[in-house]
Design a protein around this motif. Sequence first.
Motif, PDB file in Angstrom:
ATOM      1  N   ASP A 166       0.860  -1.181   0.000  1.00 56.25           N
ATOM      2  CA  ASP A 166       0.000   0.000   0.000  1.00 56.25           C
ATOM      3  C   ASP A 166       0.898   1.234   0.000  1.00 56.25           C
ATOM      4  O   ASP A 166       2.123   1.120  -0.112  1.00 56.25           O
ATOM      5  CB  ASP A 166      -0.972  -0.001   1.188  1.00 56.25           C
ATOM      6  N   SER A 167       0.303   2.410   0.157  1.00 59.29           N
ATOM      7  CA  SER A 167       1.068   3.649   0.024  1.00 59.29           C
ATOM      8  C   SER A 167       2.075   3.865   1.143  1.00 59.29           C
ATOM      9  O   SER A 167       2.923   4.761   1.042  1.00 59.29           O
ATOM     10  CB  SER A 167       0.113   4.847  -0.047  1.00 59.29           C
ATOM     11  N   ASP A 168       2.022   3.068   2.203  1.00 59.89           N
ATOM     12  CA  ASP A 168       2.972   3.208   3.305  1.00 59.89           C
ATOM     13  C   ASP A 168       4.031   2.106   3.317  1.00 59.89           C
ATOM     14  O   ASP A 168       4.890   2.092   4.199  1.00 59.89           O
ATOM     15  CB  ASP A 168       2.228   3.207   4.643  1.00 59.89           C
ATOM     16  N   SER A 169       3.975   1.208   2.373  1.00 58.56           N
ATOM     17  CA  SER A 169       4.968   0.134   2.309  1.00 58.56           C
ATOM     18  C   SER A 169       6.350   0.706   1.985  1.00 58.56           C
ATOM     19  O   SER A 169       6.479   1.682   1.246  1.00 58.56           O
ATOM     20  CB  SER A 169       4.580  -0.891   1.250  1.00 58.56           C
ATOM     21  N   MET A 170       7.386   0.072   2.557  1.00 53.21           N
ATOM     22  CA  MET A 170       8.761   0.533   2.376  1.00 53.21           C
ATOM     23  C   MET A 170       9.638  -0.625   1.914  1.00 53.21           C
ATOM     24  O   MET A 170       9.437  -1.778   2.298  1.00 53.21           O
ATOM     25  CB  MET A 170       9.313   1.094   3.682  1.00 53.21           C
ATOM     26  N   VAL A 171      10.644  -0.292   1.099  1.00 57.08           N
ATOM     27  CA  VAL A 171      11.661  -1.259   0.686  1.00 57.08           C
ATOM     28  C   VAL A 171      13.017  -0.701   1.096  1.00 57.08           C
ATOM     29  O   VAL A 171      13.363   0.426   0.742  1.00 57.08           O
ATOM     30  CB  VAL A 171      11.625  -1.516  -0.834  1.00 57.08           C
ATOM     31  N   PHE A 172      13.790  -1.494   1.844  1.00 56.52           N
ATOM     32  CA  PHE A 172      15.103  -1.074   2.328  1.00 56.52           C
ATOM     33  C   PHE A 172      16.179  -1.887   1.607  1.00 56.52           C
ATOM     34  O   PHE A 172      16.069  -3.108   1.492  1.00 56.52           O
ATOM     35  CB  PHE A 172      15.213  -1.276   3.836  1.00 56.52           C
ATOM     36  N   VAL A 173      17.233  -1.195   1.151  1.00 56.47           N
ATOM     37  CA  VAL A 173      18.274  -1.822   0.336  1.00 56.47           C
ATOM     38  C   VAL A 173      19.633  -1.684   1.015  1.00 56.47           C
ATOM     39  O   VAL A 173      20.063  -0.569   1.337  1.00 56.47           O
ATOM     40  CB  VAL A 173      18.334  -1.181  -1.066  1.00 56.47           C
ATOM     41  N   ASP A 174      20.298  -2.818   1.255  1.00 57.66           N
ATOM     42  CA  ASP A 174      21.683  -2.853   1.719  1.00 57.66           C
ATOM     43  C   ASP A 174      22.548  -3.170   0.506  1.00 57.66           C
ATOM     44  O   ASP A 174      22.664  -4.323   0.095  1.00 57.66           O
ATOM     45  CB  ASP A 174      21.841  -3.911   2.811  1.00 57.66           C
ATOM     46  N   VAL A 175      23.150  -2.130  -0.089  1.00 60.12           N
ATOM     47  CA  VAL A 175      23.817  -2.280  -1.387  1.00 60.12           C
ATOM     48  C   VAL A 175      24.994  -3.249  -1.300  1.00 60.12           C
ATOM     49  O   VAL A 175      25.051  -4.244  -2.030  1.00 60.12           O
ATOM     50  CB  VAL A 175      24.279  -0.906  -1.918  1.00 60.12           C
ATOM     51  N   LEU A 176      25.959  -2.981  -0.438  1.00 62.18           N
ATOM     52  CA  LEU A 176      27.140  -3.835  -0.368  1.00 62.18           C
ATOM     53  C   LEU A 176      26.827  -5.187   0.256  1.00 62.18           C
ATOM     54  O   LEU A 176      27.495  -6.179  -0.039  1.00 62.18           O
ATOM     55  CB  LEU A 176      28.242  -3.132   0.427  1.00 62.18           C
ATOM     56  N   GLY A 177      25.822  -5.257   1.114  1.00 61.52           N
ATOM     57  CA  GLY A 177      25.442  -6.534   1.714  1.00 61.52           C
ATOM     58  C   GLY A 177      24.588  -7.400   0.810  1.00 61.52           C
ATOM     59  O   GLY A 177      24.390  -8.580   1.080  1.00 61.52           O
ATOM     60  N   GLY A 178      24.069  -6.818  -0.290  1.00 66.37           N
ATOM     61  CA  GLY A 178      23.259  -7.590  -1.226  1.00 66.37           C
ATOM     62  C   GLY A 178      21.940  -8.048  -0.657  1.00 66.37           C
ATOM     63  O   GLY A 178      21.447  -9.119  -1.005  1.00 66.37           O
ATOM     64  N   LYS A 179      21.343  -7.231   0.231  1.00 65.20           N
ATOM     65  CA  LYS A 179      20.085  -7.610   0.874  1.00 65.20           C
ATOM     66  C   LYS A 179      19.008  -6.562   0.606  1.00 65.20           C
ATOM     67  O   LYS A 179      19.265  -5.366   0.704  1.00 65.20           O
ATOM     68  CB  LYS A 179      20.283  -7.772   2.388  1.00 65.20           C
ATOM     69  N   ILE A 180      17.813  -7.026   0.288  1.00 68.03           N
ATOM     70  CA  ILE A 180      16.669  -6.149   0.064  1.00 68.03           C
ATOM     71  C   ILE A 180      15.522  -6.649   0.933  1.00 68.03           C
ATOM     72  O   ILE A 180      15.183  -7.832   0.908  1.00 68.03           O
ATOM     73  CB  ILE A 180      16.263  -6.134  -1.416  1.00 68.03           C
ATOM     74  N   GLN A 181      14.941  -5.728   1.697  1.00 69.30           N
ATOM     75  CA  GLN A 181      13.877  -6.081   2.632  1.00 69.30           C
ATOM     76  C   GLN A 181      12.681  -5.159   2.412  1.00 69.30           C
ATOM     77  O   GLN A 181      12.811  -3.939   2.453  1.00 69.30           O
ATOM     78  CB  GLN A 181      14.376  -5.940   4.075  1.00 69.30           C
TER      79      GLN A 181
END
Length: 299
Positions: free
Chosen positions: A78-93
């Motif tokens: 929904d409009s409040d959902s978030m995606v967090f990216v750890d670039v060097l760690g290769g993790k997306i949450q």
Amino acid sequence: MNNSELNNQVGTVMHKDAFVIGQTSLQAAGDVLPFVVTPEGGSVHTFEETLERPLQLKQATILHTAKDLIAYVTRFADSDSMVFVDVLGGKIQAVLDFHQAEKVAGYGANAYQRHCKHTAHFIVSKTPEFEKVVANSGRKMSQMDFALFLEDVMPYVNQPAAAELYEIVNTLQAKTNIDFKSGTRTDNGQVSLTYNENIEASAGRQGNLNIPEQIVFGIQVHRGGEHYALPARFRYRIKDGNIALWYDLDQLEKAIEKSMEDTVTYIREGKTVFNNDDTETALPGVPSFVTILEGSVNI
């Protein structure tokens, strides 16, 4: 009747009344969650499994490709959902039930809290060929081991050309009974290795082996990602007629970061892929209302 006997009698009556209530009364918390209070210990027993739907959504999903993460987020965000990216760690949450950003009366804050229990995780795994090239960087190899390594990674080498690389491999494998004398860098960017070939009953024969100063791997860093040029500097050391050969990767972190950035761009904006029949397929990204940030969150 003394006070002790009176207290015991009252306690017995209260216990019986509580037992009757506990056995006959099925109550509801907020008219939603059924529960029963049993008299011994005053325990509360809920019956959430009897509900048509759970009161709170708790789901942690692990996806294996960016395409699947996009599909999952698109379905539930929904409009409040978030995606967090750890670039060097290769993790997306992805946290699909992240806090709502809106004024809350009486709180003096801009966050209306939510449970943050519906998450999707994507670990951007590196390809086996990339890990092999990285693991052998800086490892000093014998003449034969270096030849076998080059033969193994030949499909992932852009420079030098396959024919030139094949000739180098064949020479390293064939010229095993030789003494290396010296190495010089030529004007055309190659390393010329001078050696004496030991031939029985003869004075031997002198030869030269030319190896490019730089090897460029054309390699897929992350699974499902693009291919990138990964340069490596050729190294050698000659001692007592024996030679040690290796390479040192250059700008490794930049290649990893660029691959991750392209993956994040795909998740945010989508991308176009080219098919074998020269047609194009547009792959969508997540909905535009989903916020993507570089970072991580502990839940």
